[in-house]
Write a protein that holds these residues in place. Structure first.
Motif, short mmCIF file in Angstrom:
data_model
loop_
_atom_site.label_atom_id
_atom_site.label_comp_id
_atom_site.label_asym_id
_atom_site.label_seq_id
_atom_site.Cartn_x
_atom_site.Cartn_y
_atom_site.Cartn_z
N HIS A 148 -57.78 28.61 -2.76
CA HIS A 148 -57.57 28.16 -4.13
C HIS A 148 -56.25 27.38 -4.23
N PRO A 149 -56.20 26.33 -5.02
CA PRO A 149 -54.96 25.53 -5.14
C PRO A 149 -53.76 26.35 -5.59
N ASP A 150 -53.98 27.41 -6.37
CA ASP A 150 -52.86 28.20 -6.87
C ASP A 150 -52.43 29.31 -5.91
N GLU A 151 -53.17 29.52 -4.84
CA GLU A 151 -52.80 30.56 -3.88
C GLU A 151 -51.59 30.15 -3.07
N ARG A 152 -50.75 31.12 -2.74
CA ARG A 152 -49.71 30.91 -1.74
C ARG A 152 -50.37 31.04 -0.37
N VAL A 153 -49.96 30.19 0.56
CA VAL A 153 -50.62 30.15 1.87
C VAL A 153 -49.58 30.39 2.97
N LEU A 154 -49.79 31.44 3.74
CA LEU A 154 -48.96 31.72 4.90
C LEU A 154 -49.60 31.03 6.10
N VAL A 155 -48.93 30.01 6.61
CA VAL A 155 -49.46 29.23 7.74
C VAL A 155 -48.89 29.81 9.03
N ILE A 156 -49.77 30.20 9.93
CA ILE A 156 -49.37 30.74 11.23
C ILE A 156 -49.83 29.77 12.31
#
Length: 409
Positions: free
Chosen positions: A86-94
């Motif tokens: 979702h555009p509003d989600e925070r995304v942890l990129v690994i």
């Protein structure tokens, strides 16, 4: 705001015969499974794995994660991945092949986006992607779903990870120095794995970061030495920790059978082994960042089996020492039951703390060891009764003190 994780799993290892970086073996599982559990432990409730192809090992790893209760989706390209977040989600990129200590991943996940983890631009970090003249990417960053979608929209033939990194840095992302954070927390630095050889010794770091939840003196001062010898080879073999929980309960039951047969010293050895086996189970589960299944049930089963074993020992000793042995054993059981109730109450009070030397199941078992060794079983039980009563008195006093402070406040 919800947290999702985006894990790349498409780069081949340095030796092509090893397959993808994501499927390199780690702690009896795959590198991807450890990355996913790191993300879940840091709070991610949705994990998207970007995989351009889906070899058997990768498909099996994602299926194991799903069976373990993690919400894992596999995206075959960047656009597919963006659509799943979702555009509003925070995304942890690994990053592909990146592993880091739990505390470092949590620090990144708790921050405000955008954020980039960095390592110093030094020869030892040459495998990490360079950001500028002084820093390289440490394999973790935090963005939002909208930024991911904007990047995918202009991606073209460029690499997703590198493009996300460049755009995040250009957006003025905050930087966290992994070396500084590792120094503060006393932990290891992030690792970018490009082959199985790069993971040598990492299982020891995983075990070092996992601590058993026991708070009594055997769990703090005796069991860690045993765990340090036994746990590493078991972790590499991928054995399910639940079997060690089963073994811990079984050893207590075996002790009861041995007491009934008159093999008292052998029974005591079985009891002594039960605690370290239970500790190894928790240590392995903690290293894999997975909850120990049915842990409360195993604790209750072990305590129930220990009470039954005490009754068997008491029956044997009563033949020589009379009914007084039953009285002493009854005092132990009643004092420990009352102590457990007080502990539960104290746990919910602010500042409630129980000293590690207070009586516990393993504390009683190990305190009995010297008396068992010289054959003074009745005297040993009498000492345990005093130990349990004194522990109850100390905890009762602490509880009264905390309740008084709360009422006064």
């Amino acid at each position: 705001m919800a947290l999702a994780a985006l894990i790349s799993a498409y780069h081949l290892a340095e030796e092509e015969t090893e397959g993808l970086r994501a499927t390199l073996p780690l702690a009896g599982r795959t590198l991807l499974e450890h990355q996913a559990r790191l993300a879940s432990f840091a709070g991610a409730d949705h994990i998207v794995v970007v995989a351009e192809r889906l070899p058997v090992a990768l498909a099996a790893a994602t299926e194991r994660l799903r069976r373990a209760g993690l919400r894992v989706d596999v995206a075959r390209d960047a656009a597919d991945a963006a659509d799943r977040i979702h555009p509003d989600e925070r995304v942890l990129v690994i990053g592909d092949g990146c592993v880091a200590p739990v505390g470092l991943v949590e620090r990144v996940a708790e921050a405000r986006a955008p954020l980039v983890l960095t390592v110093a631009d030094e020869p030892d970090n040459a495998v990490f992607e360079r950001i500028d003249a002084v820093a390289r990417w440490g394999g973790l960053m935090l963005i939002n779903g909208a930024a991911l979608r904007d990047t995918v929209a202009m991606l073209g033939d460029w690499d997703l990870e590198s493009t996300l990194l460049r755009r995040t840095v250009q957006a003025g992302a905050e930087r966290i120095d992994a070396g500084v954070q590792a120094g503060r927390r006393g932990g290891a630095a992030p690792l970018l794995v490009d082959g199985a050889a790069h993971l040598d010794g990492f299982d020891r770091d995983m075990l070092a970061g996992a601590r058993s939840r026991g708070r009594d003196w055997p769990w703090r001062h005796i069991f860690p030495a045993i765990e340090g010898i036994v746990a590493p080879p078991l972790l590499r073999r991928g054995i399910d920790p639940v079997w060690f929980s089963v073994a811990a309960v079984t050893m207590v039951i075996v002790a009861g059978i041995l007491f009934a047969a008159g093999w008292n010293l052998t029974a005591q050895i079985a009891l002594l082994s039960s605690g370290p086996i239970a500790a190894v189970a928790e240590r392995l589960a903690g290293a894999r960042l997975s909850p120990l299944r049915w842990a409360p049930a195993f604790v209750k089963a072990r305590m129930t089996a220990a009470a039954a074993t005490l009754a068997v020992l008491t029956a044997g000793l009563a033949a020589d020492h009379g009914w007084g042995v039953w009285l002493v054993s009854g005092i132990i059981l009643l004092a420990m039951a009352a102590l457990a109730a007080e502990r539960r109450i104290l746990k919910h009070l602010p500042g409630g703390q129980v000293p590690s030397w207070v009586a516990s199941l393993d504390g009683l078992i190990w305190a009995m060891a010297p008396f068992a060794l010289v054959g003074y079983w009745f005297i040993g039980l009498a000492v345990l009764a005093v130990y349990a009563l004194c522990s109850f008195a100390i905890v009762q006093r602490e509880l009264a003190s905390r309740v008084g402070q709360r009422n006064a406040g």
